[in-house]
Design a protein around this motif. Structure first.
Motif, mmCIF file in Angstrom:
data_model
loop_
_atom_site.group_PDB
_atom_site.id
_atom_site.type_symbol
_atom_site.label_atom_id
_atom_site.label_comp_id
_atom_site.label_asym_id
_atom_site.label_seq_id
_atom_site.Cartn_x
_atom_site.Cartn_y
_atom_site.Cartn_z
ATOM 1 N N ASN A 222 6.943 -7.970 0.121
ATOM 2 C CA ASN A 222 7.508 -7.362 -1.073
ATOM 3 C C ASN A 222 8.328 -6.122 -0.720
ATOM 4 O O ASN A 222 9.408 -5.896 -1.283
ATOM 5 C CB ASN A 222 6.388 -6.997 -2.043
ATOM 6 C CG ASN A 222 6.907 -6.415 -3.344
ATOM 7 O OD1 ASN A 222 7.749 -7.003 -3.995
ATOM 8 N ND2 ASN A 222 6.412 -5.238 -3.705
ATOM 9 N N PRO B 143 1.781 -11.621 -7.443
ATOM 10 C CA PRO B 143 1.113 -10.886 -6.366
ATOM 11 C C PRO B 143 1.396 -11.568 -5.024
ATOM 12 O O PRO B 143 1.194 -12.776 -4.879
ATOM 13 C CB PRO B 143 -0.374 -10.971 -6.741
ATOM 14 C CG PRO B 143 -0.497 -12.183 -7.596
ATOM 15 C CD PRO B 143 0.828 -12.393 -8.258
ATOM 16 N N LEU C 13 -6.120 -14.748 -2.016
ATOM 17 C CA LEU C 13 -4.826 -15.031 -2.630
ATOM 18 C C LEU C 13 -4.013 -15.942 -1.732
ATOM 19 O O LEU C 13 -3.858 -15.684 -0.538
ATOM 20 C CB LEU C 13 -4.051 -13.728 -2.856
ATOM 21 C CG LEU C 13 -2.635 -13.896 -3.425
ATOM 22 C CD1 LEU C 13 -2.688 -14.286 -4.901
ATOM 23 C CD2 LEU C 13 -1.817 -12.608 -3.242
ATOM 24 N N LEU D 152 -2.751 -9.641 -13.202
ATOM 25 C CA LEU D 152 -2.098 -10.532 -12.240
ATOM 26 C C LEU D 152 -3.038 -10.943 -11.116
ATOM 27 O O LEU D 152 -3.018 -12.091 -10.663
ATOM 28 C CB LEU D 152 -0.846 -9.859 -11.665
ATOM 29 C CG LEU D 152 0.486 -10.118 -12.365
ATOM 30 C CD1 LEU D 152 0.932 -11.551 -12.169
ATOM 31 C CD2 LEU D 152 0.448 -9.772 -13.835
ATOM 32 N N LEU D 153 -3.866 -10.004 -10.644
ATOM 33 C CA LEU D 153 -4.821 -10.334 -9.593
ATOM 34 C C LEU D 153 -5.828 -11.369 -10.089
ATOM 35 O O LEU D 153 -6.188 -12.300 -9.374
ATOM 36 C CB LEU D 153 -5.538 -9.076 -9.113
ATOM 37 C CG LEU D 153 -4.665 -7.980 -8.489
ATOM 38 C CD1 LEU D 153 -5.528 -6.807 -8.033
ATOM 39 C CD2 LEU D 153 -3.833 -8.519 -7.331
ATOM 40 N N ARG E 110 -1.489 -4.991 -13.491
ATOM 41 C CA ARG E 110 -1.775 -5.336 -12.096
ATOM 42 C C ARG E 110 -3.071 -6.133 -11.992
ATOM 43 O O ARG E 110 -3.113 -7.180 -11.341
ATOM 44 C CB ARG E 110 -1.867 -4.080 -11.229
ATOM 45 C CG ARG E 110 -2.256 -4.396 -9.777
ATOM 46 C CD ARG E 110 -2.315 -3.146 -8.903
ATOM 47 N NE ARG E 110 -2.954 -3.424 -7.634
ATOM 48 C CZ ARG E 110 -2.358 -3.946 -6.566
ATOM 49 N NH1 ARG E 110 -1.087 -4.262 -6.633
ATOM 50 N NH2 ARG E 110 -3.003 -4.162 -5.454
ATOM 51 N N HIS F 89 -3.967 -14.937 -10.505
ATOM 52 C CA HIS F 89 -3.534 -15.664 -9.304
ATOM 53 C C HIS F 89 -4.588 -15.729 -8.201
ATOM 54 O O HIS F 89 -4.476 -16.543 -7.289
ATOM 55 C CB HIS F 89 -2.267 -15.016 -8.747
ATOM 56 C CG HIS F 89 -1.066 -15.168 -9.638
ATOM 57 N ND1 HIS F 89 -0.237 -16.257 -9.597
ATOM 58 C CD2 HIS F 89 -0.589 -14.367 -10.623
ATOM 59 C CE1 HIS F 89 0.726 -16.124 -10.508
ATOM 60 N NE2 HIS F 89 0.529 -14.974 -11.135
ATOM 61 N N ASP G 178 -0.437 -16.665 -0.946
ATOM 62 C CA ASP G 178 0.845 -15.994 -1.144
ATOM 63 C C ASP G 178 1.980 -17.010 -1.027
ATOM 64 O O ASP G 178 2.242 -17.509 0.072
ATOM 65 C CB ASP G 178 1.011 -14.890 -0.104
ATOM 66 C CG ASP G 178 2.401 -14.272 -0.102
ATOM 67 O OD1 ASP G 178 3.099 -14.400 -1.130
ATOM 68 O OD2 ASP G 178 2.792 -13.679 0.913
ATOM 69 N N VAL H 37 -1.715 -6.360 -0.788
ATOM 70 C CA VAL H 37 -1.126 -7.205 -1.831
ATOM 71 C C VAL H 37 -0.389 -6.305 -2.810
ATOM 72 O O VAL H 37 -0.942 -5.319 -3.292
ATOM 73 C CB VAL H 37 -2.192 -8.027 -2.575
ATOM 74 C CG1 VAL H 37 -1.624 -8.628 -3.861
ATOM 75 C CG2 VAL H 37 -2.731 -9.138 -1.675
ATOM 76 N N GLN H 38 0.864 -6.627 -3.062
ATOM 77 C CA GLN H 38 1.657 -5.894 -4.045
ATOM 78 C C GLN H 38 2.151 -6.863 -5.112
ATOM 79 O O GLN H 38 2.249 -8.069 -4.863
ATOM 80 C CB GLN H 38 2.842 -5.204 -3.370
ATOM 81 C CG GLN H 38 2.439 -4.122 -2.374
ATOM 82 C CD GLN H 38 3.636 -3.484 -1.684
ATOM 83 O OE1 GLN H 38 4.790 -3.675 -2.086
ATOM 84 N NE2 GLN H 38 3.374 -2.730 -0.636
ATOM 85 N N ILE H 39 2.465 -6.336 -6.280
ATOM 86 C CA ILE H 39 2.996 -7.161 -7.364
ATOM 87 C C ILE H 39 4.522 -7.106 -7.306
ATOM 88 O O ILE H 39 5.124 -6.042 -7.466
ATOM 89 C CB ILE H 39 2.506 -6.670 -8.739
ATOM 90 C CG1 ILE H 39 0.980 -6.546 -8.765
ATOM 91 C CG2 ILE H 39 2.990 -7.635 -9.823
ATOM 92 C CD1 ILE H 39 0.230 -7.830 -8.526
ATOM 93 N N TRP I 80 -8.157 -10.251 0.349
ATOM 94 C CA TRP I 80 -7.799 -8.912 -0.114
ATOM 95 C C TRP I 80 -9.008 -8.152 -0.628
ATOM 96 O O TRP I 80 -9.879 -8.715 -1.295
ATOM 97 C CB TRP I 80 -6.771 -9.016 -1.238
ATOM 98 C CG TRP I 80 -6.351 -7.698 -1.826
ATOM 99 C CD1 TRP I 80 -5.382 -6.859 -1.365
ATOM 100 C CD2 TRP I 80 -6.909 -7.058 -2.985
ATOM 101 N NE1 TRP I 80 -5.285 -5.746 -2.166
ATOM 102 C CE2 TRP I 80 -6.227 -5.842 -3.176
ATOM 103 C CE3 TRP I 80 -7.923 -7.399 -3.872
ATOM 104 C CZ2 TRP I 80 -6.514 -4.957 -4.208
ATOM 105 C CZ3 TRP I 80 -8.225 -6.525 -4.912
ATOM 106 C CH2 TRP I 80 -7.520 -5.322 -5.071
#
Length: 254
Positions: A203, A197, A142, A119-120, A116, A123, A144, A161-163, A153
């Protein structure tokens, strides 16, 4: 009459030319043919999925040209078709715990930082880390791709924010992952190619849908989303449903 600056060897030479309109341009930021570098809201911060086949570049850039869309359709056309199998036996833990750093065989594995946070970092922009850490992200901006909006965030509101698993794990289970080895399932769950993300609410709305049932609200990104879905499916040997394949082709002009 118009005066146009010409860039030669780092110097400006002014040429007098006759034109129908006045053209104002600098020496920087031009590509061959005079077009400006990048356009659109994701310009400069989102890679095209066609030039990012392993998912290690940030963002998900829109595909606008007919050539890109033709290449996208070729990729989707390669996918095999199958009906969804049973969801019986599916559990998130069958794909490893979230977010493990030990899924060998995928980018960024065993780098000392969980998937996680990887990824943050990948991106996000203006990323800030927890004091004393070069892994735990506590704040970032981010873009999106799913909504086309910027998200400011902070970890205090983590679920904003979710993956997203582009190919949902439950979908993969029903399309054949139930028969995979544990190692392969862990790879799918932690492969940056299959992870983005995005807005938490978006999501959540997607759930385990395929492209026939759910597409990003941002219409400009839908062909790119189809490409990324196809890239993941091709890499892991996953079929897609017939309605999903038709929808993916449709998003890319097919």
């Amino acid at each position: 009459m118009s005066h146009r600056p010409l860039c030669t060897g780092g110097k400006r030479v002014v040429l007098t030319v006759t034109v129908a309109v006045t053209l104002v341009a600098g020496c920087d930021g031009l590509e061959p043919g005079g077009s400006s570098a990048g356009s659109g809201p994701d310009a400069g911060r989102a890679a095209s999925p066609l030039t990012n086949p392993d998912g290690t570049k940030p963002g998900l850039g829109a595909l606008a040209s007919e050539a890109d869309k033709a290449n996208a359709r070729k990729l989707v056309d390669k996918l095999t078709v199958k009906g969804r199998g049973s969801k019986t036996g599916y559990e998130r833990d069958k794909f490893g715990y979230a977010w493990m750093d030990t899924a060998d065989g995928v980018p960024l594995a065993r780098n000392g930082c969980d998937t996680r946070n990887d990824l943050l970092k990948l991106h996000g922009q203006d990323v800030e880390f927890r004091k004393g850490s070069d892994c735990v992200v506590v704040s970032m901006d981010l873009y999106d791709p799913y909504t086309g909006k910027d998200i400011a965030w902070k970890k205090a509101k983590a679920t904003k924010v979710q993956i997203d698993h582009v190919v949902p794990l439950s979908y993969a289970w029903q399309m054949g992952a139930s028969r995979w080895s544990k190692k392969k399932r862990q790879q799918l769950a932690n492969d940056v190619l299959n992870l983005l993300p995005v807005s938490g609410s978006t999501n959540s709305a997607k759930r385990d849908s395929g492209p026939a049932s759910w597409l990003p609200p941002n219409k400009s990104i839908r062909c790119s989303y189809a490409v990324r879905f196809a890239q993941v499916a091709e890499k892991y040997g996953l079929p897609v449903t017939a309605p999903d394949k038709r929808m993916m082709l449709k998003q890319c002009g097919g």
